[in-house]
Design an enzyme around this catalytic site. Structure first.
Site, mmCIF file in Angstrom:
data_model
loop_
_atom_site.group_PDB
_atom_site.id
_atom_site.type_symbol
_atom_site.label_atom_id
_atom_site.label_comp_id
_atom_site.label_asym_id
_atom_site.label_seq_id
_atom_site.Cartn_x
_atom_site.Cartn_y
_atom_site.Cartn_z
ATOM 1 N N ASP A 94 63.573 -14.436 19.923
ATOM 2 C CA ASP A 94 62.839 -14.046 18.714
ATOM 3 C C ASP A 94 63.230 -14.930 17.535
ATOM 4 O O ASP A 94 62.383 -15.312 16.721
ATOM 5 C CB ASP A 94 63.096 -12.576 18.373
ATOM 6 N N TYR B 204 70.597 -4.000 29.416
ATOM 7 C CA TYR B 204 69.366 -3.209 29.346
ATOM 8 C C TYR B 204 69.135 -2.391 30.611
ATOM 9 O O TYR B 204 68.338 -1.458 30.613
ATOM 10 C CB TYR B 204 68.145 -4.107 29.093
ATOM 11 N N LYS C 74 79.406 -14.599 25.190
ATOM 12 C CA LYS C 74 80.378 -14.053 24.229
ATOM 13 C C LYS C 74 81.695 -13.932 24.986
ATOM 14 O O LYS C 74 82.275 -12.849 25.147
ATOM 15 C CB LYS C 74 79.857 -12.688 23.726
ATOM 16 N N ASP D 108 67.005 -12.040 24.453
ATOM 17 C CA ASP D 108 66.006 -11.262 23.718
ATOM 18 C C ASP D 108 66.088 -11.623 22.236
ATOM 19 O O ASP D 108 65.092 -11.932 21.568
ATOM 20 C CB ASP D 108 66.318 -9.773 23.950
ATOM 21 N N ASP E 254 77.269 -15.794 18.505
ATOM 22 C CA ASP E 254 77.241 -15.735 17.035
ATOM 23 C C ASP E 254 77.091 -17.137 16.452
ATOM 24 O O ASP E 254 76.324 -17.357 15.498
ATOM 25 C CB ASP E 254 78.483 -15.021 16.478
#
Ligand code: NAD
Length: 359
Positions: free
Chosen positions: A251, A145, A191, A247, A223
């Protein structure tokens, strides 16, 4: 009690239901002060649309100065439909990024509990989620980001993911310290089969883990983590991850609890300083009706007491008061079963205070 306050808290109610729920959180903080003999000085500042109305900008210098002189910050929410033009140069939500940057808030904490009394409110089967008690520890100021270079484009676009070893170690220490106060298990999510940043992340986390031999460490690919969180949420204690994965995962975990109105968060700087806020926004659709659920904001006060003021017993007292009110069957509309009686925002705040006083 001497004239010197024990703690100074900057209170930034912000917009919409932010102001309504923060008022109840302040009541809870005052009740804690009375019960335990602490003097909390609460000083108010402008933020978001309310600050644009009064001072022409979402994060006035006076608000930053107030935060910088406080032991912790309690924030409501920002966002006002009247400032919703995405192309406008000033928007209420800019205050959040400004606060993170100016206050050095690099660690975002999002705990999720599924209360027995509310397990039915979860979209997952109650027997699967009941007893879930996890916390996502997300790196907040690095990663994709914020990486440069960055290029917009219609044929080709570019984002850059950057992590330094120092950034990974700093957030890993937060995760392991928190795990020590909980069930002593860290799940680091990356990852590493694809990303270079993750191949830096993993050994850096393992090196930090050596300082915490009493804490178990496991690694999950992001994943796989998304699936395990739905299939076996109770197995997680601390989930440690970078900015973008955090992030998304925070959620995902927030849905387990059934309502946004139940979930608090913290954003921590080096040392004990932090900013505390419910995860929800200003909810213009229900603002001004005295129906918002104030429990996320009240639980943010519990996090503030724990992480910034190091008042663990007081933090637990607030959490137990909230659990007792829920066990007694009191519900705001967002967590009520259809047709059941509900309480208002203010009544819910008063019930928590009563439970705190009698706890
Ligand atoms: P929102 O979180 O404000 O609301 C989403 C839905 O959840 C709405 O239907 C709302 O009524 C409900 N809800 C949220 N909190 C609730 C509570 N405490 N009790 C009962 N119901 C609750 O998200 P949104 O509608 O996407 O955004 C509204 C505004 O808030 C936008 O301007 C957005 O940018 C801003 N926002 C701010 C923050 C923040 O301040 N940290 C976070 C998210 C969104």
């Amino acid at each position: 009690m001497s004239g010197q306050p024990d703690f100074r808290i900057a209170v930034l109610p912000g917009d919409g239901i932010g102001a309504e729920v923060t008022a109840e959180a302040e009541k809870a903080l005052r009740a804690v002060g009375q019960r335990y003999g602490h003097q909390f000085v609460l000083e108010h500042g402008l933020v978001g649309g309310a600050a644009m109305d009064a001072a022409g900008e979402p994060l006035p210098a006076a608000t930053l100065a107030l935060c910088n002189s406080a032991d912790a910050v309690l924030l409501g929410a920002v966002g006002d439909p009247k400032y919703d033009d995405p192309k406008a140069s000033a928007r209420p939500e800019q205050a959040l990024l400004g606060l993170r940057k100016e206050l050095g808030l690099f660690a975002n904490l999002r705990p999720v509990w599924v209360y027995r009394a509310l397990a039915e409110a979860s979209p997952l089967r109650p027997e699967l989620v009941e007893g879930t008690d996890l916390i996502v520890v997300r790196e907040l100021t690095g990663g994709i980001y914020f990486g440069r270079p960055r290029k917009e484009g219609e044929e080709q676009a570019l984002d850059t993911m950057v992590y330094t070893r120092a950034e990974v170690e700093r957030i890993a220490h937060v995760g392991f310290r928190i795990a020590r106060e909980r069930r002593r298990k860290v799940t680091s999510v990356d990852k590493a089969n694809v990303l270079a940043c993750s191949r830096l992340w993993r050994p850096a986390v393992e090196a930090v883990a050596e300082d915490y031999p009493d804490v178990e460490l496991e690694h999950l690919l992001v994943d796989a983590a998304t699936m395990h969180l739905i299939k076996r949420p109770r197995d997680f204690d601390v989930i440690l991850t970078g900015n973008m994965f955090g992030d998304i995962l925070s959620d995902e975990t927030s849905v387990l609890a059934g309502s946004m109105g139940m979930l608090p968060s913290a954003s921590l700087a080096d040392g004990r300083f932090g900013l505390y806020e419910p995860i929800h926004g200003s909810a213009p659709d229900i603002a001004g009706q005295d129906i918002a659920n104030p429990l996320a904001s009240i639980l943010s006060v519990a996090m503030l007491l724990r992480h910034s003021l190091e008042l663990e017993a007081e933090a637990r007292a607030v959490e137990e008061a909230v659990a007792a009110v829920l066990e007694a069957g009191h519900r705001t509309p967002d967590i009520a079963e259809a047709g059941r009686p509900v309480v208002t925002t203010r009544q819910m705040g008063d019930l928590v205070i009563e439970a705190l006083a009698s706890g």
